[in-house]
Design a protein around this motif. Sequence first.
Motif, PDB file in Angstrom:
ATOM      1  N   ASN A 181      74.975  51.798 -24.581  1.00 42.13           N
ATOM      2  CA  ASN A 181      73.845  50.871 -24.479  1.00 42.13           C
ATOM      3  C   ASN A 181      74.170  49.458 -24.961  1.00 42.13           C
ATOM      4  OD1 ASN A 181      72.165  52.995 -23.536  1.00 42.13           O
ATOM      5  ND2 ASN A 181      71.742  53.617 -25.649  1.00 42.13           N
ATOM      6  N   GLN A 182      75.439  49.073 -24.914  1.00 44.41           N
ATOM      7  CA  GLN A 182      75.821  47.731 -25.359  1.00 44.41           C
ATOM      8  C   GLN A 182      76.810  47.089 -24.387  1.00 44.41           C
ATOM      9  OE1 GLN A 182      77.000  47.033 -29.456  1.00 44.41           O
ATOM     10  NE2 GLN A 182      76.006  48.925 -30.126  1.00 44.41           N
ATOM     11  N   ILE A 183      76.677  45.764 -24.245  1.00 45.37           N
ATOM     12  CA  ILE A 183      77.708  44.967 -23.602  1.00 45.37           C
ATOM     13  C   ILE A 183      78.057  43.858 -24.596  1.00 45.37           C
ATOM     14  CG2 ILE A 183      78.357  43.493 -21.655  1.00 45.37           C
ATOM     15  CD1 ILE A 183      76.212  44.789 -19.998  1.00 45.37           C
ATOM     16  N   VAL A 184      79.285  43.838 -25.039  1.00 43.87           N
ATOM     17  CA  VAL A 184      79.727  42.845 -26.014  1.00 43.87           C
ATOM     18  C   VAL A 184      80.641  41.864 -25.316  1.00 43.87           C
ATOM     19  CG1 VAL A 184      80.928  42.439 -28.197  1.00 43.87           C
ATOM     20  CG2 VAL A 184      79.562  44.538 -27.888  1.00 43.87           C
ATOM     21  N   CYS A 185      80.278  40.573 -25.353  1.00 42.95           N
ATOM     22  CA  CYS A 185      81.072  39.550 -24.698  1.00 42.95           C
ATOM     23  C   CYS A 185      81.563  38.536 -25.748  1.00 42.95           C
ATOM     24  CB  CYS A 185      80.242  38.817 -23.645  1.00 42.95           C
ATOM     25  SG  CYS A 185      79.585  39.894 -22.342  1.00 42.95           S
ATOM     26  N   GLU A 186      82.812  38.184 -25.633  1.00 45.37           N
ATOM     27  CA  GLU A 186      83.385  37.220 -26.590  1.00 45.37           C
ATOM     28  C   GLU A 186      84.092  36.102 -25.834  1.00 45.37           C
ATOM     29  OE1 GLU A 186      85.993  39.344 -29.178  1.00 45.37           O
ATOM     30  OE2 GLU A 186      84.441  40.742 -29.865  1.00 45.37           O
ATOM     31  N   LYS A 222      77.201  40.546 -11.463  1.00 42.56           N
ATOM     32  CA  LYS A 222      76.262  40.043 -10.461  1.00 42.56           C
ATOM     33  C   LYS A 222      75.256  39.050 -11.020  1.00 42.56           C
ATOM     34  CE  LYS A 222      76.471  43.863  -7.153  1.00 42.56           C
ATOM     35  NZ  LYS A 222      76.829  43.014  -5.995  1.00 42.56           N
ATOM     36  N   GLU A 223      74.926  39.161 -12.308  1.00 40.46           N
ATOM     37  CA  GLU A 223      73.842  38.347 -12.852  1.00 40.46           C
ATOM     38  C   GLU A 223      74.264  37.325 -13.918  1.00 40.46           C
ATOM     39  OE1 GLU A 223      70.656  40.831 -14.188  1.00 40.46           O
ATOM     40  OE2 GLU A 223      70.656  42.070 -12.371  1.00 40.46           O
ATOM     41  N   ILE A 224      75.334  37.599 -14.639  1.00 35.88           N
ATOM     42  CA  ILE A 224      75.692  36.732 -15.766  1.00 35.88           C
ATOM     43  C   ILE A 224      76.903  35.842 -15.467  1.00 35.88           C
ATOM     44  CG2 ILE A 224      76.408  36.692 -18.198  1.00 35.88           C
ATOM     45  CD1 ILE A 224      74.838  39.311 -18.550  1.00 35.88           C
ATOM     46  N   LEU A 225      77.999  36.435 -15.014  1.00 31.21           N
ATOM     47  CA  LEU A 225      79.217  35.645 -14.787  1.00 31.21           C
ATOM     48  C   LEU A 225      79.059  34.580 -13.702  1.00 31.21           C
ATOM     49  CD1 LEU A 225      82.123  38.236 -15.207  1.00 31.21           C
ATOM     50  CD2 LEU A 225      81.208  36.596 -16.852  1.00 31.21           C
ATOM     51  N   PRO A 226      78.319  34.855 -12.623  1.00 28.29           N
ATOM     52  CA  PRO A 226      78.124  33.774 -11.636  1.00 28.29           C
ATOM     53  C   PRO A 226      77.424  32.550 -12.228  1.00 28.29           C
ATOM     54  CG  PRO A 226      77.589  35.894 -10.655  1.00 28.29           C
ATOM     55  CD  PRO A 226      77.756  36.134 -12.138  1.00 28.29           C
ATOM     56  N   VAL A 227      76.625  32.737 -13.275  1.00 30.38           N
ATOM     57  CA  VAL A 227      75.918  31.629 -13.931  1.00 30.38           C
ATOM     58  C   VAL A 227      76.790  31.005 -15.026  1.00 30.38           C
ATOM     59  CG1 VAL A 227      73.892  30.973 -15.274  1.00 30.38           C
ATOM     60  CG2 VAL A 227      73.678  32.662 -13.435  1.00 30.38           C
ATOM     61  N   LYS A 228      77.337  31.838 -15.898  1.00 30.17           N
ATOM     62  CA  LYS A 228      78.148  31.363 -17.023  1.00 30.17           C
ATOM     63  C   LYS A 228      79.505  30.829 -16.575  1.00 30.17           C
ATOM     64  CE  LYS A 228      75.705  32.483 -20.797  1.00 30.17           C
ATOM     65  NZ  LYS A 228      75.378  31.539 -21.875  1.00 30.17           N
ATOM     66  N   GLY A 229      80.031  31.436 -15.516  1.00 27.12           N
ATOM     67  CA  GLY A 229      81.382  31.093 -15.071  1.00 27.12           C
ATOM     68  C   GLY A 229      82.330  32.247 -15.315  1.00 27.12           C
ATOM     69  N   TRP A 230      83.250  32.472 -14.401  1.00 25.99           N
ATOM     70  CA  TRP A 230      84.143  33.636 -14.471  1.00 25.99           C
ATOM     71  C   TRP A 230      85.150  33.546 -15.605  1.00 25.99           C
ATOM     72  CZ3 TRP A 230      83.219  37.963 -11.813  1.00 25.99           C
ATOM     73  CH2 TRP A 230      82.310  37.881 -10.746  1.00 25.99           C
ATOM     74  N   ASP A 231      85.363  32.346 -16.127  1.00 27.13           N
ATOM     75  CA  ASP A 231      86.317  32.173 -17.221  1.00 27.13           C
ATOM     76  C   ASP A 231      85.625  31.900 -18.558  1.00 27.13           C
ATOM     77  OD1 ASP A 231      88.548  32.477 -15.540  1.00 27.13           O
ATOM     78  OD2 ASP A 231      88.425  30.378 -14.921  1.00 27.13           O
ATOM     79  N   PHE A 232      84.299  32.088 -18.600  1.00 25.49           N
ATOM     80  CA  PHE A 232      83.540  31.771 -19.811  1.00 25.49           C
ATOM     81  C   PHE A 232      83.889  32.735 -20.948  1.00 25.49           C
ATOM     82  CE2 PHE A 232      79.775  31.798 -22.575  1.00 25.49           C
ATOM     83  CZ  PHE A 232      79.602  30.431 -22.771  1.00 25.49           C
ATOM     84  N   TYR A 233      84.028  34.026 -20.629  1.00 25.41           N
ATOM     85  CA  TYR A 233      84.357  35.040 -21.640  1.00 25.41           C
ATOM     86  C   TYR A 233      85.823  35.456 -21.504  1.00 25.41           C
ATOM     87  CZ  TYR A 233      79.271  35.517 -22.038  1.00 25.41           C
ATOM     88  OH  TYR A 233      77.932  35.268 -22.210  1.00 25.41           O
ATOM     89  N   LYS A 234      86.419  35.796 -22.625  1.00 27.03           N
ATOM     90  CA  LYS A 234      87.805  36.298 -22.618  1.00 27.03           C
ATOM     91  C   LYS A 234      87.847  37.814 -22.749  1.00 27.03           C
ATOM     92  CE  LYS A 234      89.434  32.199 -22.268  1.00 27.03           C
ATOM     93  NZ  LYS A 234      89.972  31.767 -20.959  1.00 27.03           N
ATOM     94  N   LYS A 235      86.838  38.367 -23.427  1.00 27.63           N
ATOM     95  CA  LYS A 235      86.812  39.812 -23.640  1.00 27.63           C
ATOM     96  C   LYS A 235      85.398  40.333 -23.401  1.00 27.63           C
ATOM     97  CE  LYS A 235      87.337  43.348 -27.266  1.00 27.63           C
ATOM     98  NZ  LYS A 235      87.648  43.587 -28.693  1.00 27.63           N
ATOM     99  N   ILE A 236      85.329  41.411 -22.645  1.00 23.90           N
ATOM    100  CA  ILE A 236      84.054  42.088 -22.374  1.00 23.90           C
ATOM    101  C   ILE A 236      84.240  43.546 -22.758  1.00 23.90           C
ATOM    102  CG2 ILE A 236      82.424  42.806 -20.589  1.00 23.90           C
ATOM    103  CD1 ILE A 236      83.363  40.237 -19.049  1.00 23.90           C
ATOM    104  N   SER A 237      83.320  44.090 -23.535  1.00 23.00           N
ATOM    105  CA  SER A 237      83.447  45.483 -23.971  1.00 23.00           C
ATOM    106  C   SER A 237      82.196  46.274 -23.608  1.00 23.00           C
ATOM    107  CB  SER A 237      83.674  45.560 -25.484  1.00 23.00           C
ATOM    108  OG  SER A 237      83.726  46.918 -25.908  1.00 23.00           O
ATOM    109  N   VAL A 238      82.419  47.438 -23.005  1.00 20.51           N
ATOM    110  CA  VAL A 238      81.313  48.357 -22.689  1.00 20.51           C
ATOM    111  C   VAL A 238      81.603  49.732 -23.305  1.00 20.51           C
ATOM    112  CG1 VAL A 238      80.621  47.163 -20.577  1.00 20.51           C
ATOM    113  CG2 VAL A 238      82.370  48.973 -20.455  1.00 20.51           C
ATOM    114  N   LYS A 239      82.463  49.751 -24.289  1.00 13.66           N
ATOM    115  CA  LYS A 239      82.882  51.038 -24.867  1.00 13.66           C
ATOM    116  C   LYS A 239      81.782  51.690 -25.701  1.00 13.66           C
ATOM    117  CE  LYS A 239      85.900  51.085 -28.211  1.00 13.66           C
ATOM    118  NZ  LYS A 239      87.118  50.844 -29.014  1.00 13.66           N
ATOM    119  N   TYR A 240      80.832  50.871 -26.164  1.00 11.96           N
ATOM    120  CA  TYR A 240      79.756  51.416 -26.997  1.00 11.96           C
ATOM    121  C   TYR A 240      78.504  51.668 -26.156  1.00 11.96           C
ATOM    122  CZ  TYR A 240      82.860  49.609 -30.577  1.00 11.96           C
ATOM    123  OH  TYR A 240      83.961  49.333 -31.347  1.00 11.96           O
TER     124      TYR A 240
END
Length: 245
Positions: free
Chosen positions: A240-245, A220-238
């Motif tokens: 209190n962390q969101i890791v985007c690559e 809702k807050e990041i991908l609409p600004v960055k673009g839906w294809d900006f990141y290839k991998k998103i991780s929430v497995k850890y």
Amino acid sequence: MLIVSVVAVAVAIFGANLIHSKQKCKEIKVVIESENKNLLVKEYDVQNVVTGIPSEDPQGKPFSRINLKAIERKVLANPLIKSCQAHQDLSGQMTITVQEHTPIARILSSKSPNHTQYDSYLVEDGSMIGLSPHHTERVLLISGGYFTGKKSLKDAQSKSIIELIKFIRDDEFWKSQITQLIVEKDGGVTLIPEFGSHFIELGLAMDLEAKFKKIKILYKEILPVKGWDFYKKISVKYKNQIVCE
């Protein structure tokens, strides 16, 4: 007077039972109950099971010689059917009421060389019921090494996978966003979304509320600004962390 009334009722009941026992099966009516948008089982599927073998066809036979429980067991041999009840009435009609299963996901087969595993619908109790020859139900797709060789997901280890599938199904936002789960042998889950070229590494199917809350913030807050294809991998497995690559 009371004694006469009781006797009259008893005679009436006896007569009705006698007529009932001599009544022949004139026709078979099939009623299918379903929560699916399209039926997985057709009326003629049930009819064929009941009447397909001429020597076992109940039509024309007195109900006293028809084993309704045996008919129910034959119908229930179809894994797409959850329950079955057969009963008769005084007109000579046998009614077979079946309730079909409601799939929550479709397990995609592993492409093994010997092709011993096939696609199958999954239902809430963990049963794998195969596919319908009539209709393809639109449900969440699931795949991965976790399912190789499994005949059901009724084991304790698979409970979290079932809960994850139900979590997505019961949330309109995620139901529209997530199209496939890939589950590795160790139970680690990757989400494949409807939009964008990224995938989401969920990790084990635990702490679902917290993990999906993090993903929703991203959506809702990041991908609409960055673009839906900006990141290839998103991780929430850890935690209190969101890791985007």
